[in-house]
Design an enzyme around this catalytic site. Structure first.
Site, short mmCIF file in Angstrom:
data_model
loop_
_atom_site.label_atom_id
_atom_site.label_comp_id
_atom_site.label_asym_id
_atom_site.label_seq_id
_atom_site.Cartn_x
_atom_site.Cartn_y
_atom_site.Cartn_z
N HIS A 102 49.14 -14.91 -15.87
CA HIS A 102 49.84 -16.20 -15.82
C HIS A 102 49.86 -16.79 -14.42
O HIS A 102 50.32 -17.92 -14.23
CB HIS A 102 51.23 -16.11 -16.45
CG HIS A 102 52.32 -15.55 -15.58
ND1 HIS A 102 52.71 -14.23 -15.62
CD2 HIS A 102 53.09 -16.13 -14.63
CE1 HIS A 102 53.68 -14.04 -14.75
NE2 HIS A 102 53.93 -15.18 -14.13
N ASP A 161 49.09 -9.60 -19.79
CA ASP A 161 49.29 -10.42 -18.59
C ASP A 161 48.71 -9.74 -17.34
O ASP A 161 49.46 -9.29 -16.48
CB ASP A 161 50.80 -10.71 -18.43
CG ASP A 161 51.07 -11.84 -17.47
OD1 ASP A 161 50.11 -12.49 -17.01
OD2 ASP A 161 52.27 -12.09 -17.18
N GLN A 209 61.28 -15.13 -9.94
CA GLN A 209 60.20 -16.10 -9.77
C GLN A 209 59.50 -15.92 -8.42
O GLN A 209 60.16 -15.87 -7.38
CB GLN A 209 60.73 -17.53 -9.92
CG GLN A 209 60.62 -18.06 -11.34
CD GLN A 209 61.29 -17.16 -12.37
OE1 GLN A 209 62.40 -16.70 -12.16
NE2 GLN A 209 60.61 -16.88 -13.48
N GLY A 210 58.18 -15.82 -8.46
CA GLY A 210 57.39 -15.61 -7.25
C GLY A 210 57.01 -14.16 -7.04
O GLY A 210 56.19 -13.86 -6.17
N ASP A 211 57.62 -13.28 -7.80
CA ASP A 211 57.24 -11.86 -7.74
C ASP A 211 56.12 -11.55 -8.73
O ASP A 211 55.51 -10.48 -8.67
CB ASP A 211 58.44 -10.96 -8.06
CG ASP A 211 59.49 -10.98 -6.96
OD1 ASP A 211 59.11 -11.07 -5.78
OD2 ASP A 211 60.69 -10.90 -7.29
N SER A 212 55.87 -12.46 -9.64
CA SER A 212 54.87 -12.27 -10.67
C SER A 212 53.55 -11.78 -10.10
O SER A 212 53.13 -12.23 -9.03
CB SER A 212 54.60 -13.57 -11.42
OG SER A 212 55.52 -13.72 -12.44
N1 ARG Z 1 57.25 -15.10 -14.23
C1 ARG Z 1 57.90 -14.89 -12.97
C2 ARG Z 1 57.00 -15.28 -11.81
O1 ARG Z 1 56.13 -16.10 -12.00
C3 ARG Z 1 58.38 -13.47 -12.84
C4 ARG Z 1 59.65 -13.34 -13.54
C5 ARG Z 1 60.14 -11.95 -13.56
N2 ARG Z 1 61.46 -12.04 -14.12
C6 ARG Z 1 62.27 -11.02 -14.28
N3 ARG Z 1 63.48 -11.25 -14.70
N4 ARG Z 1 61.89 -9.79 -14.00
O2 ARG Z 1 57.21 -14.90 -10.70
#
Ligand code: ARG
Length: 259
Positions: free
Chosen positions: A74, A119, A205-208
């Protein structure tokens, strides 16, 4: 008569469903009222996680080989030639003058990725980076215990990106428990969950795309997950969801060999 019976059954089923949904939605609402700071993170030391990479689209990644980064599907928009991504490596401080910056040449998004499960993605770099890589789990043997999570993502739900790499530890959450939080949104064979029942520590967000990892029986770091998604961040009852790396280890190895 038959129809009536059926209708009654349907009504009962609907009533049960309504109760179940109400019970489900109670938790998000109460949890929403008090979002916890993420990661509960502390700063990583320079050199502590040498395989960790920041990607310019705002994701994390890990060096799978010296010139291939493993990240989340993603985080990328498709497969093919791509020279638009910059990987920053070798630093915990993204503004450090000693940061190693390398451009991408190609991207491979997990074949068949459609937004649910699977993913993972590979990014080929224009040149090899002379840093240690992070081996990936090839069996489910290490899909348990406590995991390390790291990233430059938000330190709290809705928060900004970080200059310094943060680290935290979260315990494994089994599929049945995780499914109680996420129902059919979870793909148990392709995703692995982690977090404390009370929340408080999580990726955000941003850790993905960044790695979730632990030590193997020899004491070496081994990647078991890729940061994927979650309901908010660090909410009670809502673990973080990670790509189950061992499920895709064969696909990842084959894709890397052909990249
Ligand atoms: N989708 C998020 C990103 O783009 C990561 C989210 C992780 N969330 C969580 N609650 N562990 O960084």
């Amino acid at each position: 008569m038959k129809l009536l019976k059926k209708t009654g059954g349907l009504k009962r089923a609907l009533a049960a469903l309504t109760v179940a949904l109400a019970a489900l939605s109670l938790q998000p609402l109460s949890a929403q009222a008090a979002p916890q700071p993420v990661v509960g993170g502390t700063r990583a030391a320079q050199g502590e996680f040498p395989f960790m990479v920041r990607l310019s689209m705002g994701c994390g990644g890990a060096l799978y080989t010296k010139n291939i980064v493993l990240t989340a599907a993603h985080c990328v928009s498709g497969s093919g030639t791509n020279t638009s991504i910059t990987a920053t490596a070798g630093v915990v401080d993204l503004r450090s003058s000693s940061a190693i910056k390398v451009k991408s040449t190609k991207v491979l998004q997990a074949p068949g990725y459609s937004g649910k499960g699977r993913d993972w993605a590979l990014i080929k770099l224009a040149k090899a980076v002379d840093l240690p890589t992070l081996p990936i789990a090839t069996s489910s043997a290490y899909n348990n215990g406590d995991f390390s999570i790291i990233g430059w993502g938000a330190a709290r739900e809705g928060g900004g990106q970080q200059r310094y790499l943060l680290k935290a530890q979260v315990p494994f959450v089994d599929d049945a428990t995780c499914q109680r939080a996420y129902g059919n949104d979870l793909v148990p064979g392709e995703e692995i969950c982690a977090g404390f029942p009370q929340g408080g520590v999580d990726t955000c967000q941003g850790d993905s795309g960044g790695p979730m990892f632990r030590r193997d029986s020899t004491g070496a770091y081994l990647q078991v997950g890729i940061v994927s998604w979650g309901e908010g961040c660090a909410r009670a009852g809502y673990p973080g969801v990670y790509t189950e790396v061992s499920t895709f280890a064969g696909d990842i190895a084959r894709a890397a060999a052909g990249l």
